[in-house]
Motif scaffolding. Structure first.
Motif, mmCIF file in Angstrom:
data_model
loop_
_atom_site.group_PDB
_atom_site.id
_atom_site.type_symbol
_atom_site.label_atom_id
_atom_site.label_comp_id
_atom_site.label_asym_id
_atom_site.label_seq_id
_atom_site.Cartn_x
_atom_site.Cartn_y
_atom_site.Cartn_z
ATOM 1 N N ARG A 229 11.660 37.665 11.920
ATOM 2 C CA ARG A 229 11.128 38.497 11.161
ATOM 3 C C ARG A 229 12.606 39.496 10.480
ATOM 4 N NH1 ARG A 229 6.353 41.335 14.067
ATOM 5 N NH2 ARG A 229 6.100 39.906 15.488
ATOM 6 N N ILE A 230 11.318 39.785 9.891
ATOM 7 C CA ILE A 230 11.416 41.221 9.085
ATOM 8 C C ILE A 230 9.922 42.365 9.122
ATOM 9 C CG2 ILE A 230 12.398 42.282 6.645
ATOM 10 C CD1 ILE A 230 13.871 39.390 6.604
ATOM 11 N N GLY A 231 10.293 43.864 9.347
ATOM 12 C CA GLY A 231 9.521 44.347 9.253
ATOM 13 C C GLY A 231 8.322 43.791 10.346
ATOM 14 N N GLY A 232 6.838 44.066 10.060
ATOM 15 C CA GLY A 232 5.469 43.489 10.274
ATOM 16 C C GLY A 232 5.315 42.024 10.311
ATOM 17 N N ALA A 233 6.354 41.546 10.010
ATOM 18 C CA ALA A 233 5.905 40.144 8.982
ATOM 19 C C ALA A 233 7.042 38.756 10.000
ATOM 20 C CB ALA A 233 5.611 39.370 7.590
#
Length: 280
Positions: A229-233
């Motif tokens: 995961r990175i941020g909201g994705a």
């Protein structure tokens, strides 16, 4: 022709990232399409169903939206169907079903237009050797070099997995003519349902995404990246080579995940080619 400024692009991409376009043109005929291209001085993005597009936070280059351009569907006497570039693939398949014709129901789950599936030569996974070019008779397009409408007869030798000759051409796909097989309504409906069931079982289809991220990748590396995961994705935990947006992910989040995957491929000297296009 509709011309809109500072338009919210959220609904125009299946990844559903927040973005604003400086200007969007929506032509409904060939004259308006040519006028829009000339107004942009050929420096523009062409937008179809948005199923393999990620928009940057702000897209400065003009966008020409083709989803209102040509929605025609016509069954020909020779057993083919001609569909405009703006027709959704589900509508084309259902039109075939209503006319007792079928063949490529495996594409039913794609949130794409006819123009997009032809341009990308959409198909099933590489191991299945099934792609839309198997069913194409001809493609009508606008040649941007001389602004003439032309027709290409499909030579299978020029098409390959996730590749069409249009990716090297300066052209806009206007319509396509497909061969289809005589098939009962019940058989086509069964194949559609089979595809829907397969997607529910094997894909993270309940969250915004652009489907396959790369058209050339290593399945073992992509499996190791599941859940990253990175941020909201994040890379889907359920489906290889798939980025989902579930917490208001941004284009930067998606791009960072793509670059992470490419970095791991580079470490092992393995090619990793994006299928997703970034509009900036």
């Amino acid at each position: 022709m509709k011309i809109e400024y500072n338009i919210d692009l959220y609904k125009f991409s299946t990844m559903r990232t927040p973005s604003i376009a400086s200007v969007m043109y929506t032509p409904v005929n060939a004259k308006e399409l040519i006028d829009a291209i000339l107004t942009c001085k050929y420096d523009c993005y062409f937008l179809g169903g948005g199923s393999n597009i990620v928009f940057a936070d702000r897209v400065e280059k003009p966008i020409i939206n083709l989803m209102e351009f040509n929605k025609t569907l016509e069954r020909k006497e020779n057993g083919t169907i001609t569909a405009g570039c703006s027709v959704r693939i589900q509508k084309l398949i259902n039109f075939g079903k209503e006319n007792g014709m079928g063949g490529f129901e495996y594409l039913y789950s794609l949130p794409a237009s006819v123009g997009g599936i032809v341009y990308m030569n959409a198909g099933r996974g590489q191991v299945y050797h099934q792609q839309i070019s198997d069913w194409l008779q001809s493609v009508e397009y606008l040649d941007l070099n001389d602004m003439q409408v032309k027709t290409m007869s499909v030579d299978k030798a020029q098409w390959s997995y996730r590749h069409s000759p249009f990716q090297e051409m300066n052209a806009v796909i206007l319509s396509a003519t497909f061969y289809m097989l005589i098939s009962s309504v019940e058989d086509v409906a069964a194949r559609i349902q089979e595809r829907i069931d397969n997607v529910k079982a094997n894909q993270e289809a309940n969250k915004p995404s652009c489907g396959s991220v790369f058209n050339k990748e290593n399945k073992f590396i992509m499996r190791l990246l599941r859940g990253k995961r990175i941020g909201g994705a994040h890379f889907s935990k359920k489906t290889n080579n798939w980025i989902s947006n579930d917490e208001n992910g941004t284009a930067d989040d998606v791009i960072a995940l793509m670059e992470w995957a490419q970095k791991w491929h580079k470490r092992f000297g393995i090619e990793c080619v994006p299928e997703i296009r970034i509009f900036k």
